[in-house]
Design a protein around this motif. Structure first.
Motif, PDB file in Angstrom:
ATOM      1  N   SER A 151       0.840  -1.193   0.000  1.00 37.41           N
ATOM      2  CA  SER A 151       0.000   0.000   0.000  1.00 37.41           C
ATOM      3  C   SER A 151       0.875   1.243   0.000  1.00 37.41           C
ATOM      4  CB  SER A 151      -0.906   0.003   1.237  1.00 37.41           C
ATOM      5  OG  SER A 151      -1.547   1.247   1.417  1.00 37.41           O
ATOM      6  N   ILE A 152       0.396   2.307  -0.643  1.00 38.80           N
ATOM      7  CA  ILE A 152       1.141   3.562  -0.650  1.00 38.80           C
ATOM      8  C   ILE A 152       1.077   4.244   0.705  1.00 38.80           C
ATOM      9  CG2 ILE A 152       1.186   5.906  -1.612  1.00 38.80           C
ATOM     10  CD1 ILE A 152       0.243   4.752  -4.257  1.00 38.80           C
ATOM     11  N   ILE A 153      -0.113   4.341   1.259  1.00 37.32           N
ATOM     12  CA  ILE A 153      -0.325   5.186   2.437  1.00 37.32           C
ATOM     13  C   ILE A 153      -0.334   4.421   3.760  1.00 37.32           C
ATOM     14  CG2 ILE A 153      -2.857   5.108   2.526  1.00 37.32           C
ATOM     15  CD1 ILE A 153      -2.783   8.170   2.916  1.00 37.32           C
ATOM     16  N   TRP A 154      -0.610   3.118   3.720  1.00 37.93           N
ATOM     17  CA  TRP A 154      -0.763   2.364   4.969  1.00 37.93           C
ATOM     18  C   TRP A 154       0.462   2.431   5.873  1.00 37.93           C
ATOM     19  CZ3 TRP A 154      -4.581   1.014   7.846  1.00 37.93           C
ATOM     20  CH2 TRP A 154      -4.494  -0.045   8.755  1.00 37.93           C
ATOM     21  N   PRO A 155       1.692   2.288   5.370  1.00 35.48           N
ATOM     22  CA  PRO A 155       2.852   2.387   6.274  1.00 35.48           C
ATOM     23  C   PRO A 155       2.943   3.738   6.971  1.00 35.48           C
ATOM     24  CG  PRO A 155       3.497   1.444   4.169  1.00 35.48           C
ATOM     25  CD  PRO A 155       2.113   1.974   3.996  1.00 35.48           C
ATOM     26  N   TYR A 156       2.518   4.802   6.280  1.00 31.53           N
ATOM     27  CA  TYR A 156       2.568   6.131   6.893  1.00 31.53           C
ATOM     28  C   TYR A 156       1.494   6.280   7.970  1.00 31.53           C
ATOM     29  CZ  TYR A 156       5.792   7.319   3.172  1.00 31.53           C
ATOM     30  OH  TYR A 156       6.886   7.343   2.344  1.00 31.53           O
ATOM     31  N   VAL A 157       0.340   5.640   7.752  1.00 31.38           N
ATOM     32  CA  VAL A 157      -0.691   5.628   8.793  1.00 31.38           C
ATOM     33  C   VAL A 157      -0.168   4.894  10.023  1.00 31.38           C
ATOM     34  CG1 VAL A 157      -2.998   4.789   9.396  1.00 31.38           C
ATOM     35  CG2 VAL A 157      -2.578   5.768   7.126  1.00 31.38           C
ATOM     36  N   LEU A 158       0.490   3.768   9.786  1.00 32.64           N
ATOM     37  CA  LEU A 158       1.032   3.001  10.917  1.00 32.64           C
ATOM     38  C   LEU A 158       2.203   3.723  11.572  1.00 32.64           C
ATOM     39  CD1 LEU A 158       0.872  -0.728   9.764  1.00 32.64           C
ATOM     40  CD2 LEU A 158      -0.836   0.677  10.912  1.00 32.64           C
ATOM     41  N   ALA A 159       2.890   4.557  10.818  1.00 32.28           N
ATOM     42  CA  ALA A 159       3.962   5.351  11.435  1.00 32.28           C
ATOM     43  C   ALA A 159       3.381   6.252  12.519  1.00 32.28           C
ATOM     44  CB  ALA A 159       4.690   6.171  10.373  1.00 32.28           C
ATOM     45  N   LEU A 160       2.180   6.768  12.273  1.00 32.33           N
ATOM     46  CA  LEU A 160       1.519   7.595  13.289  1.00 32.33           C
ATOM     47  C   LEU A 160       1.178   6.768  14.526  1.00 32.33           C
ATOM     48  CD1 LEU A 160      -0.893   9.699  11.040  1.00 32.33           C
ATOM     49  CD2 LEU A 160       1.269  10.433  12.064  1.00 32.33           C
ATOM     50  N   THR A 161       0.641   5.570  14.317  1.00 33.23           N
ATOM     51  CA  THR A 161       0.290   4.735  15.474  1.00 33.23           C
ATOM     52  C   THR A 161       1.548   4.242  16.184  1.00 33.23           C
ATOM     53  OG1 THR A 161       0.176   2.651  14.203  1.00 33.23           O
ATOM     54  CG2 THR A 161      -1.817   3.995  14.326  1.00 33.23           C
ATOM     55  N   GLN A 162       2.617   4.028  15.430  1.00 33.67           N
ATOM     56  CA  GLN A 162       3.883   3.636  16.049  1.00 33.67           C
ATOM     57  C   GLN A 162       4.452   4.782  16.889  1.00 33.67           C
ATOM     58  OE1 GLN A 162       3.717   0.298  15.929  1.00 33.67           O
ATOM     59  NE2 GLN A 162       5.879   0.141  15.417  1.00 33.67           N
ATOM     60  N   ALA A 163       4.284   5.999  16.388  1.00 30.73           N
ATOM     61  CA  ALA A 163       4.747   7.164  17.151  1.00 30.73           C
ATOM     62  C   ALA A 163       3.987   7.293  18.469  1.00 30.73           C
ATOM     63  CB  ALA A 163       4.586   8.432  16.321  1.00 30.73           C
ATOM     64  N   LEU A 164       2.770   6.769  18.484  1.00 30.14           N
ATOM     65  CA  LEU A 164       1.965   6.770  19.711  1.00 30.14           C
ATOM     66  C   LEU A 164       2.220   5.529  20.567  1.00 30.14           C
ATOM     67  CD1 LEU A 164      -1.433   8.003  18.202  1.00 30.14           C
ATOM     68  CD2 LEU A 164       0.187   9.330  19.582  1.00 30.14           C
ATOM     69  N   HIS A 165       3.176   4.702  20.129  1.00 30.56           N
ATOM     70  CA  HIS A 165       3.575   3.492  20.860  1.00 30.56           C
ATOM     71  C   HIS A 165       2.425   2.501  21.020  1.00 30.56           C
ATOM     72  CE1 HIS A 165       7.305   5.586  21.789  1.00 30.56           C
ATOM     73  NE2 HIS A 165       6.600   6.595  22.284  1.00 30.56           N
ATOM     74  N   LEU A 166       1.590   2.412  19.979  1.00 30.02           N
ATOM     75  CA  LEU A 166       0.477   1.470  20.027  1.00 30.02           C
ATOM     76  C   LEU A 166       0.876   0.072  19.566  1.00 30.02           C
ATOM     77  CD1 LEU A 166      -2.435   3.688  18.662  1.00 30.02           C
ATOM     78  CD2 LEU A 166      -1.980   3.023  21.034  1.00 30.02           C
ATOM     79  N   GLY A 167       1.975  -0.050  18.843  1.00 28.09           N
ATOM     80  CA  GLY A 167       2.411  -1.354  18.377  1.00 28.09           C
ATOM     81  C   GLY A 167       1.359  -2.017  17.508  1.00 28.09           C
TER      82      GLY A 167
END
Length: 493
Positions: free
Chosen positions: A44-60
Motif C-alpha cells: 500500500s502507498i499510504i498504509w505504512p505512513y498511517v502506521l507510522a503515526l500509530t507507532q509514534a503513539l507506541h500502540l504497536g
C-alpha cells in the motif's frame, strides 16, 4: 484466540508485521525493513505512513487492529443506515429479512476476520463502500460530502487495485452532475500518485512494490509457456475459480437490476460504475490469501445489489418482492461463505503465526542476536535491531532484482549472506528448489503443526560467518522455551 497465543496479540498473517517494520523505518527517516537500506515490501502507498503515526503513539500491533476494527464497524453501520434510508426495510413484516441481511453483511465485508489480518484491507473495504454510497446519494439528488471525497481519494492510495473503482467513480460523479467534485478528486489522486512515483524513483525503487512484482498473479502468469497474455489468463482463472464465480454471480445480479432500472438514468450510472470495477477485478485482480484480496469488490457488489433492490422494490408486487428477498438472502449467503470460514479459521491462523513466526522472531531477537536470513519476512524483521536479509525478495532489493531477472540461486544467496554478515538462515527448504549454498550447514529444524501456513517445518542453516558454539548454545536455550506443540530438532552441533 489470545489464550492460544499465551495472551499476546498476534495477527492471523505475518505480513502485517512487514508494514509495522516499514513504519518504524519511516519514523527513522528510511523506507524498508532495515536501517540505511531502501526496499518496498509494503502493498500500500499510504498504509505504512498511517502506521507510522500509530507507532509514534507506541500502540504497536494495537494500532492497525484499532483502525481495522473501526473501519469494519463503520462499513457495516454505513451500509445498514443507507439501506434503511433507501427503504429496503420499510415494511414491519420485513424485520426477519433485515436481521438476516445485517448478519450476512457482517460477513460480506469480512468484518470479523479481516481486522485480524492487521493489513490495510478493512480500510479499503470502507473506502469502497463509502464511495459507492456517495454515488448512490448523488443519484438521488444529494450532494457528495467531504467524507465521500476522502473515501474516493483514499481508494488508490490504500490499495493499488482501488484505482479501477476510483476511476469509474470519478466518471460516475461527473455524469451525475458533480464535475467539480470529480475533477478535484482526480487532481488529488494524480498529485498523490505523482508524489509516490517521485519518492520511489528518488530511492531507486520500482514504481510497484515488491509484493506486487513477486506475488502478483499477473507477474506470475506472464511466462513463456503460453502465448496468451497474462490478463487473459487471469480472466480465465476468474471464470474457473469459486471466488471469481461468486463475483460473476453478484455482477450478473447487479446487471439485472440495472436492466430493471433502465428508465432511471442515474441509477444505471451507479450500477455501471460498480460493473466496471467488477470487470477490472476479473481481469486484473487477485483472490484468496486469507480471502482479503477480493473482499472489497465483493462488498461493493453486495452494496450495489441491495441498493438496487431497494429502488426496485416499490415497483414489485408482493409475491415478486418475496421471491426477490429469498434470492437476495441466498445470493449474499453464497457470497459470504468464504468469509464465514475465514472467521472460524482466524483463531487457528493466529495460533499458527504464534507457534512458528513468533518463535522464529523470539529466537532471532532474544537468543541469537545477530543478523539473520529468512524467506518469510514479517515478525523476524519487526523491531529487530539486527539486520534481516529477506531471501525471498520482498524486503531486500538485490534478491528481488535477481529473482525477476531469473538469475537467483545458491551462489547469489551465499554472496548476499556474506555481504550482510548473516550467520544464521531460517527458511522453508521447498521454497528453494535450486538448493542452498554448499557452505551452509543445517543445524536444526523447527517443526510445527500449522494448519494455515504454507509449510510446517523451518530449517535453520549455519553459515561460515556464525560462531558454531554460540549458535548451538542459543538453540539449546531456545529449545527449552518453545510451546509444547512445537518441536526443535537439533541435527548438527
Amino acid at each position: 484466540m489470545v489464550a492460544q497465543c499465551d495472551f499476546k496479540l498476534v495477527f492471523a498473517l505475518d505480513d502485517a508485521y512487514i508494514h509495522l517494520a516499514v513504519a518504524d523505518q519511516i519514523l527513522s527517516g528510511g523506507y524498508g525493513v532495515n536501517p540505511g537500506e531502501y526496499s518496498s515490501p509494503s502493498s500500500s502507498i499510504i498504509w505504512p505512513y498511517v502506521l507510522a503515526l500509530t507507532q509514534a503513539l507506541h500502540l504497536g500491533a494495537f494500532g492497525p487492529l484499532l483502525i481495522n476494527a473501526a473501519a469494519a464497524c463503520a462499513t457495516v453501520f454505513a451500509l445498514l443506515r443507507a439501506l434503511e434510508a433507501n427503504g429496503l426495510f420499510d415494511d414491519v413484516n420485513d424485520r426477519p429479512f433485515s436481521y438476516l441481511i445485517a448478519l450476512l453483511l457482517i460477513f460480506n465485508v469480512s468484518a470479523v476476520a479481516l481486522p485480524m489480518t492487521g493489513m490495510e484491507h478493512s480500510a479499503h473495504v470502507w473506502a469502497s463502500v463509502v464511495t459507492f454510497l456517495g454515488l448512490a446519494g448523488a443519484a438521488r439528488g444529494s450532494k457528495p460530502t467531504p467524507l465521500h471525497f476522502f473515501a474516493l481519494v483514499l481508494l488508490p492510495l490504500i490499495r493499488f487495485e482501488g484505482a479501477a473503482f476510483a476511476s469509474a467513480a470519478i466518471a460516475g460523479f461527473a455524469l451525475l452532475g458533480h464535475r467539480r467534485f470529480a475533477a478535484g478528486a482526480a487532481l488529488v489522486i494524480i498529485i498523490g500518485l505523482s508524489l509516490y512515483v517521485a519518492l520511489m524513483t528518488s530511492r531507486g525503487l520500482p514504481l510497484l512494490p515488491s509484493s506486487v512484482l513477486l506475488k502478483g498473479y499477473l507477474a506470475n502468469l506472464d511466462d513463456s509457456t503460453s502465448n496468451l497474455p497474462a490478463v487473459v489468463k487471469n480472466l480465465l482463472r476468474s471464470i474457473t475459480s469459486s471466488y471469481g464465480l461468486r463475483l460473476i454471480l453478484l455482477g450478473l445480479a447487479v446487471a439485472g437490476c440495472a436492466s430493471w432500472l433502465r428508465t432511471d438514468r442515474k441509477a444505471v450510472i451507479v450500477c455501471l460504475t460498480v460493473l466496471a470495477a467488477i470487470g477490472a477485478h476479473l481481469m486484473f485482480g487477485q483472490y484468496g490469501w486469507f480471502n482479503r484480496y477480493e473482499v472489497y469488490i465483493m462488498a461493493l457488489a453486495a452494496a450495489a445489489l441491495l441498493w438496487s433492490a431497494a429502488h426496485a422494490r416499490p415497483h414489485l408486487p408482493a409475491l415478486r418482492w418475496s421471491l426477490t428477498k429469498i434470492a437476495l438472502v441466498l445470493g449474499l449467503g453464497i457470497a459470504a461463505m468464504p468469509y464465514v470460514t475465514t472467521a472460524m479459521v482466524t483463531p487457528i491462523a493466529a495460533s499458527d503465526i504464534y507457534e512458528q513466526q513468533y518463535q522464529l522472531a523470539r529466537f532471532a531477537k532474544s537468543f541469537y542476536r545477530h543478523p539473520v536470513g529468512v524467506n518469510d519476512l514479517g515478525m523476524v524483521a519487526y523491531r529487530n535491531p539486527d539486520y534481516t536479509l529477506d531471501l525471498w525478495g520482498l524486503g531486500s532489493e538485490p534478491v528481488r532484482k535477481a529473482r525477476t531477472a531469473g538469475r537467483y540461486g545458491p551462489a547469489e544467496m551465499e554472496a548476499l549472506a556474506n555481504d550482510h554478515g548473516v550467520g544464521l538462515v531460517m527458511i522453508y527448504d521447498v521454497w528453494f528448489p535450486k538448493g542452498v549454498p554448499s557452505s551452509w550447514t543445517k543445524v536444526a529444524v523447527l517443526r510445527t503443526r500449522t494448519v494455515t501456513l504454507s509449510q510446517r517445518d523451518v530449517a535453520f542453516y549455519r553459515t561460515p560467518l556464525a560462531d558454531a558454539a554460540e549458535l548451538n548454545s542459543a538453540l539449546e536455550a531456545f529449545k527449552a522455551t518453545i510451546p509444547p506443540r512445537d518441536r526443535l530438532d537439533i541435527v548438527a552441533p
